[in-house]
Design an enzyme around this catalytic site. Structure first.
Site, PDB file in Angstrom:
ATOM      1  N   LYS A  95       0.843  -1.196   0.000  1.00 36.80           N
ATOM      2  CA  LYS A  95       0.000   0.000   0.000  1.00 36.80           C
ATOM      3  C   LYS A  95       0.880   1.249   0.000  1.00 36.80           C
ATOM      4  O   LYS A  95       2.079   1.184   0.269  1.00 36.80           O
ATOM      5  CB  LYS A  95      -0.928  -0.001   1.213  1.00 36.80           C
ATOM      6  CG  LYS A  95      -0.228   0.064   2.555  1.00 36.80           C
ATOM      7  CD  LYS A  95      -1.235   0.058   3.695  1.00 36.80           C
ATOM      8  CE  LYS A  95      -0.529   0.150   5.044  1.00 36.80           C
ATOM      9  NZ  LYS A  95      -1.487   0.255   6.164  1.00 36.80           N
ATOM     10  N   ARG A 133     -10.465   1.284  15.265  1.00 35.09           N
ATOM     11  CA  ARG A 133     -10.773   1.798  13.930  1.00 35.09           C
ATOM     12  C   ARG A 133     -11.894   0.947  13.340  1.00 35.09           C
ATOM     13  O   ARG A 133     -12.993   0.912  13.873  1.00 35.09           O
ATOM     14  CB  ARG A 133      -9.511   1.792  13.046  1.00 35.09           C
ATOM     15  CG  ARG A 133      -8.387   2.671  13.583  1.00 35.09           C
ATOM     16  CD  ARG A 133      -7.257   2.872  12.605  1.00 35.09           C
ATOM     17  NE  ARG A 133      -6.719   1.621  12.071  1.00 35.09           N
ATOM     18  CZ  ARG A 133      -5.602   1.530  11.357  1.00 35.09           C
ATOM     19  NH1 ARG A 133      -4.912   2.622  11.064  1.00 35.09           N
ATOM     20  NH2 ARG A 133      -5.160   0.361  10.910  1.00 35.09           N
ATOM     21  N   TYR A 180      14.539  31.588   3.523  1.00 32.11           N
ATOM     22  CA  TYR A 180      13.331  32.306   3.928  1.00 32.11           C
ATOM     23  C   TYR A 180      13.353  32.613   5.423  1.00 32.11           C
ATOM     24  O   TYR A 180      13.764  31.788   6.239  1.00 32.11           O
ATOM     25  CB  TYR A 180      12.091  31.467   3.626  1.00 32.11           C
ATOM     26  CG  TYR A 180      11.690  31.427   2.173  1.00 32.11           C
ATOM     27  CD1 TYR A 180      11.235  32.573   1.525  1.00 32.11           C
ATOM     28  CD2 TYR A 180      11.759  30.239   1.455  1.00 32.11           C
ATOM     29  CE1 TYR A 180      10.853  32.529   0.190  1.00 32.11           C
ATOM     30  CE2 TYR A 180      11.379  30.182   0.120  1.00 32.11           C
ATOM     31  CZ  TYR A 180      10.932  31.335  -0.505  1.00 32.11           C
ATOM     32  OH  TYR A 180      10.560  31.292  -1.829  1.00 32.11           O
ATOM     33  N   MET A 184      10.492  24.968  -0.969  1.00 29.72           N
ATOM     34  CA  MET A 184       9.682  24.026  -1.730  1.00 29.72           C
ATOM     35  C   MET A 184      10.538  23.135  -2.620  1.00 29.72           C
ATOM     36  O   MET A 184      10.288  21.930  -2.741  1.00 29.72           O
ATOM     37  CB  MET A 184       8.660  24.782  -2.584  1.00 29.72           C
ATOM     38  CG  MET A 184       7.731  23.865  -3.370  1.00 29.72           C
ATOM     39  SD  MET A 184       6.579  24.773  -4.427  1.00 29.72           S
ATOM     40  CE  MET A 184       5.541  25.585  -3.214  1.00 29.72           C
TER      41      MET A 184
END
EC number: 5.1.1.1
Length: 367
Positions: free
Chosen positions: A40, A136, A263, A310
């Site tokens: 997964k 869950r 930044y 980023m």
């Protein structure tokens, strides 16, 4: 998101390490079991299709999270059993039957909705989920489990398996684990109609509680060479990390004392410093909280200075290096190493998340 193929940032996946890890774990389980590899979340960031194809002869089937992940494997030619561990609503049943994908059924409400929709479950293979203490999905008592199995069979489904999931199998305190194991064992032992496959063992259970496995195991993060507990519990045998993350210097400059970097001007040079820039950032999964961590250049740990942007990070270098010099973010370089667990500890999270967050911008290569 498109892979950024024309920059030096790359995740390298050693498929043979995954195969060897599977062999290692299975060899330490004290009885014959069916083995499902959990692929997964793109095989925990390693590449679901590539991993599944490589280990297909070693395992009996695969586990994924949702229907789309299962379809990806089928469309890639994977023919072995695929179990979806999450809940797929009844409207996904026809496609699951068509593609021979096994569904998890976790409640009588799911059965009632299937009946309301007039679904014919002939041809559907399913596994019952038991909530033994995770809180869950899953039924919470024997009566509901019996009724769910009977109801599904009445609609034509093949109830192949029943399973649960442990919340604390990777912790030193095993009291919660023992309570869950006892609950699940008692429930399974008293079922009116017991399914063929019974599984509760995830990676942690298979490693530290191997004597408690039933007849099937689900191997997840351990096959990728990660300790499920992080650094809480020592592994009883060696496994190999299968993924390394690499990039290269794209800019190097010498800054005098008193110059700000990044930044927010959160880092200021205190003396003349060599600053290198790397083409990776939080959009790639190298998150902002890794400011102050390190990378490896020429076998030396170099701190990340200034904020993670980023698309770029900046590091302090011990000297000027040429452009294109290799840099390791996870893996080995010149005798030094950085593990996913170390990255996770810096971030206050788990090694699973570190690898799952590596975005599609980062190409994967396979050895």
């Amino acid at each position: 998101m498109i892979a950024s193929l024309h920059r030096p940032t790359l995740a390298k996946v050693d498929l043979s390490a995954i195969s060897e890890n599977i062999e290692q774990v299975v060899s330490h389980i004290p009885k014959q079991v069916q083995t499902f590899a959990v692929v997964k979340a793109n095989a925990y960031g390693h590449g679901a299709v590539e991993v599944a194809k490589h280990v297909s002869k070693q395992v009996d089937g695969f586990c994924v999270s949702n229907l789309d992940e299962a379809l990806e494997l089928r469309q890639a030619g994977i023919e072995q059993p695929i179990l979806i561990l999450g809940v797929v609503l009844p409207d996904g049943v026809p496609l699951a039957i068509q593609e021979n994908i096994s569904l998890t059924v976790a409640s009588l409400e799911w059965l009632a909705l299937a009946q309301k929709q007039g679904l014919d479950l002939i041809g559907l293979t399913c596994h019952i989920k038991v909530d033994s203490g995770m809180g869950r999905i899953g039924v919470r008592n024997l009566k509901d489990a019996d009724n769910l199995i009977a109801g599904l069979k009445a609609l034509g489904a093949d109830v192949e398996g029943i399973f649960t999931h442990f919340a604390t199998a990777d912790e030193a305190d095993d009291s919660k684990f023992k309570r869950q194991l006892s609950f699940f064992t008692d429930l399974v032992d008293n079922l009116t109609d017991r399914p063929r496959l019974v599984h509760a063992s995830n990676s942690a259970t298979s490693i530290w509680h191997a004597a408690t496995v039933f007849n099937t195991v689900r191997l997840g993060v351990v096959i990728y060479g990660l300790n499920p507990s992080g650094s809480v519990l020592e592994l009883p045998y060696n496994i190999q990390p299968a993924l390394s993350l690499e990039t290269a210097l794209i800019h190097v400059k010498t800054l005098p004392a008193g110059q700000d970097v990044g930044y927010g001007a959160t880092y200021t040079t205190t003396a003349e410093e060599v600053i290198g820039t790397l083409p990776i950032g939080y959009a790639d999964g190298w998150t902002r909280d890794l400011q102050g961590f390190h990378v490896i250049v020429d076998g030396q740990l170099c701190p990340i200075v200034g904020r993670v942007s980023m698309d770029q990070i900046t590091v302090r270098l011990p000297k000027v290096y040429p452009l294109g010099t290799p840099v390791t973010l996870m893996g080995e370089n010149g005798g030094a190493s950085i593990t996913a667990t170390e990255v996770a500890e810096k971030r206050g999270t788990i090694n699973y998340e570190v690898l799952c967050l590596l975005s599609d911008r980062v190409p994967r290569s396979y050895d």
